[in-house]
Write a protein that holds these residues in place. Structure first.
Motif, PDB file in Angstrom:
ATOM      1  N   PRO A  50       3.140  10.820  -0.839  1.00  0.00           N
ATOM      2  CA  PRO A  50       4.134  10.913  -0.037  1.00  0.00           C
ATOM      3  C   PRO A  50       4.252  10.432   1.221  1.00  0.00           C
ATOM      4  CG  PRO A  50       3.832  12.906  -0.985  1.00  0.00           C
ATOM      5  CD  PRO A  50       2.859  12.144  -1.228  1.00  0.00           C
ATOM      6  N   ASP A  51       3.083  11.547   2.093  1.00  0.00           N
ATOM      7  CA  ASP A  51       2.676  11.429   3.540  1.00  0.00           C
ATOM      8  C   ASP A  51       2.347  10.134   3.714  1.00  0.00           C
ATOM      9  OD1 ASP A  51       3.610  13.969   3.931  1.00  0.00           O
ATOM     10  OD2 ASP A  51       2.033  14.852   4.421  1.00  0.00           O
ATOM     11  N   GLU A  52       1.087   9.404   3.071  1.00  0.00           N
ATOM     12  CA  GLU A  52       0.285   8.282   3.593  1.00  0.00           C
ATOM     13  C   GLU A  52       1.871   7.012   3.271  1.00  0.00           C
ATOM     14  OE1 GLU A  52      -3.058   5.995   1.396  1.00  0.00           O
ATOM     15  OE2 GLU A  52      -3.279   7.487   1.056  1.00  0.00           O
ATOM     16  N   LYS A  81       0.802  -1.222  -0.436  1.00  0.00           N
ATOM     17  CA  LYS A  81       0.131   0.670   0.000  1.00  0.00           C
ATOM     18  C   LYS A  81       0.858   0.847   0.221  1.00  0.00           C
ATOM     19  CE  LYS A  81      -3.659   2.191   1.969  1.00  0.00           C
ATOM     20  NZ  LYS A  81      -4.989   2.130   2.975  1.00  0.00           N
ATOM     21  N   GLY A  82       1.678   1.061   0.825  1.00  0.00           N
ATOM     22  CA  GLY A  82       3.123   2.685   0.682  1.00  0.00           C
ATOM     23  C   GLY A  82       3.045   2.603  -0.630  1.00  0.00           C
ATOM     24  N   VAL A  83       3.772   1.554  -1.366  1.00  0.00           N
ATOM     25  CA  VAL A  83       4.356   1.619  -2.920  1.00  0.00           C
ATOM     26  C   VAL A  83       3.126   2.051  -3.626  1.00  0.00           C
ATOM     27  CG1 VAL A  83       5.615   0.231  -5.202  1.00  0.00           C
ATOM     28  CG2 VAL A  83       6.363  -0.047  -2.302  1.00  0.00           C
ATOM     29  N   PHE A  84       1.904   1.758  -3.518  1.00  0.00           N
ATOM     30  CA  PHE A  84       1.052   2.346  -4.736  1.00  0.00           C
ATOM     31  C   PHE A  84       0.608   4.141  -4.229  1.00  0.00           C
ATOM     32  CE2 PHE A  84      -3.658   3.022  -4.710  1.00  0.00           C
ATOM     33  CZ  PHE A  84      -3.231   2.570  -5.832  1.00  0.00           C
ATOM     34  N   ALA A  85       0.635   4.222  -2.508  1.00  0.00           N
ATOM     35  CA  ALA A  85       0.766   5.471  -2.282  1.00  0.00           C
ATOM     36  C   ALA A  85       1.555   6.387  -2.531  1.00  0.00           C
ATOM     37  CB  ALA A  85       0.337   5.553  -1.236  1.00  0.00           C
ATOM     38  N   ALA A 121      13.278   1.815  -0.615  1.00  0.00           N
ATOM     39  CA  ALA A 121      14.158   3.023  -0.690  1.00  0.00           C
ATOM     40  C   ALA A 121      13.872   2.582  -2.201  1.00  0.00           C
ATOM     41  CB  ALA A 121      15.650   2.178  -0.809  1.00  0.00           C
ATOM     42  N   ARG A 122      13.592   1.639  -2.982  1.00  0.00           N
ATOM     43  CA  ARG A 122      13.613   1.639  -4.325  1.00  0.00           C
ATOM     44  C   ARG A 122      12.036   2.922  -5.015  1.00  0.00           C
ATOM     45  NH1 ARG A 122      15.843  -2.712  -7.745  1.00  0.00           N
ATOM     46  NH2 ARG A 122      17.492  -3.757  -6.797  1.00  0.00           N
ATOM     47  N   ALA A 123      10.806   2.529  -4.123  1.00  0.00           N
ATOM     48  CA  ALA A 123       9.571   2.980  -4.629  1.00  0.00           C
ATOM     49  C   ALA A 123       9.875   4.909  -3.677  1.00  0.00           C
ATOM     50  CB  ALA A 123       8.464   3.075  -3.081  1.00  0.00           C
ATOM     51  N   ASN A 124      11.468   5.294  -2.507  1.00  0.00           N
ATOM     52  CA  ASN A 124      11.357   6.877  -3.001  1.00  0.00           C
ATOM     53  C   ASN A 124      12.467   6.947  -3.997  1.00  0.00           C
ATOM     54  OD1 ASN A 124       9.260   7.010  -0.273  1.00  0.00           O
ATOM     55  ND2 ASN A 124      11.723   6.479   0.314  1.00  0.00           N
ATOM     56  N   ALA A 125      13.142   6.614  -4.416  1.00  0.00           N
ATOM     57  CA  ALA A 125      13.898   6.568  -5.062  1.00  0.00           C
ATOM     58  C   ALA A 125      13.071   7.561  -6.523  1.00  0.00           C
ATOM     59  CB  ALA A 125      15.135   6.178  -5.499  1.00  0.00           C
ATOM     60  N   GLN A 126      12.214   5.749  -6.841  1.00  0.00           N
ATOM     61  CA  GLN A 126      11.133   6.556  -8.284  1.00  0.00           C
ATOM     62  C   GLN A 126      10.487   7.520  -8.312  1.00  0.00           C
ATOM     63  OE1 GLN A 126       9.683   2.782  -8.709  1.00  0.00           O
ATOM     64  NE2 GLN A 126      11.162   1.265 -10.182  1.00  0.00           N
ATOM     65  N   GLN A 127       9.971   7.705  -6.670  1.00  0.00           N
ATOM     66  CA  GLN A 127       8.914   9.161  -7.270  1.00  0.00           C
ATOM     67  C   GLN A 127       9.981  10.240  -6.919  1.00  0.00           C
ATOM     68  OE1 GLN A 127       5.492   9.193  -6.269  1.00  0.00           O
ATOM     69  NE2 GLN A 127       5.672  11.827  -5.894  1.00  0.00           N
ATOM     70  N   GLY A 128      11.194   9.843  -6.835  1.00  0.00           N
ATOM     71  CA  GLY A 128      12.080  11.493  -6.688  1.00  0.00           C
ATOM     72  C   GLY A 128      12.221  11.742  -8.601  1.00  0.00           C
ATOM     73  N   GLU A 129      12.560  10.251  -9.224  1.00  0.00           N
ATOM     74  CA  GLU A 129      12.624  10.326 -10.832  1.00  0.00           C
ATOM     75  C   GLU A 129      11.597  11.083 -11.495  1.00  0.00           C
ATOM     76  OE1 GLU A 129      13.773   6.048 -11.775  1.00  0.00           O
ATOM     77  OE2 GLU A 129      15.778   6.702 -11.115  1.00  0.00           O
ATOM     78  N   GLY A 130      10.870  11.110 -11.198  1.00  0.00           N
ATOM     79  CA  GLY A 130       9.267  11.238 -11.198  1.00  0.00           C
ATOM     80  C   GLY A 130       8.948  12.314 -11.232  1.00  0.00           C
ATOM     81  N   LYS A 131       9.829  13.166 -10.021  1.00  0.00           N
ATOM     82  CA  LYS A 131       9.515  14.832 -10.041  1.00  0.00           C
ATOM     83  C   LYS A 131      10.050  15.738 -10.921  1.00  0.00           C
ATOM     84  CE  LYS A 131       7.607  14.187  -5.267  1.00  0.00           C
ATOM     85  NZ  LYS A 131       8.158  14.297  -3.875  1.00  0.00           N
ATOM     86  N   LYS A 132      10.857  14.470 -10.987  1.00  0.00           N
ATOM     87  CA  LYS A 132      12.354  15.475 -12.563  1.00  0.00           C
ATOM     88  C   LYS A 132      11.704  16.126 -13.242  1.00  0.00           C
ATOM     89  CE  LYS A 132      16.109  13.115 -10.824  1.00  0.00           C
ATOM     90  NZ  LYS A 132      17.162  12.274 -10.507  1.00  0.00           N
TER      91      LYS A 132
END
Length: 141
Positions: free
Chosen positions: A100-102, A90-94, A130-141
């Motif tokens: 990000p807070d969820e 659920k965290g990865v999906f969120a 770590a991978r989910a957080n990194a992918q989210q960071g890539e999506g913001k670029k």
């Protein structure tokens, strides 16, 4: 070409688009029905958490089924509150849908539920986060 009627995770998204087709989703849900029937017969190929997570992941990759995916992930956590896998997924999906807070709250709960002496699982959970957080960071670029 991968057959969409075979439920192998790498093959669910047969064209690599990040979205699964209705045919692929239908085939995956049909396989889920077989898996649930197998569980009901006492022949555990997968456990109930895995079966519920499979449904949620199919919906999350199926274009236009975001609400169904959100409900399916919530159902996993509700049905299996002591299992880290539901919170992690659920965290990865969120994270994927921009909450990000969820995601952070789900990740913290997942980490808290891993047995303190299970170093292998702790390592996998940390890697997924770590991978989910990194992918989210890539999506913001």
């Amino acid at each position: 070409a991968p057959r969409p009627d075979r439920l192998i995770p790498a093959q669910v998204d047969a064209d690599g688009s990040g979205q699964i087709t209705a045919l692929e989703a239908t085939a995956a849900l049909r396989k889920l029905g077989v898996a649930r029937a197998t569980i009901a017969d006492g022949k555990r190929l997968i456990d109930r958490v895995d079966a519920d997570l499979l449904k949620a992941r199919v919906y999350s990759g199926w274009k236009g089924k975001g609400k169904e995916a959100e409900k399916a992930f919530a159902d996993v956590v509700e049905r299996h509150p002591d299992d880290f896998r539901g919170y992690l997924a659920k965290g990865v999906f969120a994270r994927e849908i921009g909450r990000p807070d969820e995601a952070t709250a789900m990740f913290k709960q997942a980490e808290a539920l891993v047995a303190p002496d299970d170093d292998d699982t702790k390592s996998v959970v940390k890697d997924v986060i770590a991978r989910a957080n990194a992918q989210q960071g890539e999506g913001k670029k």
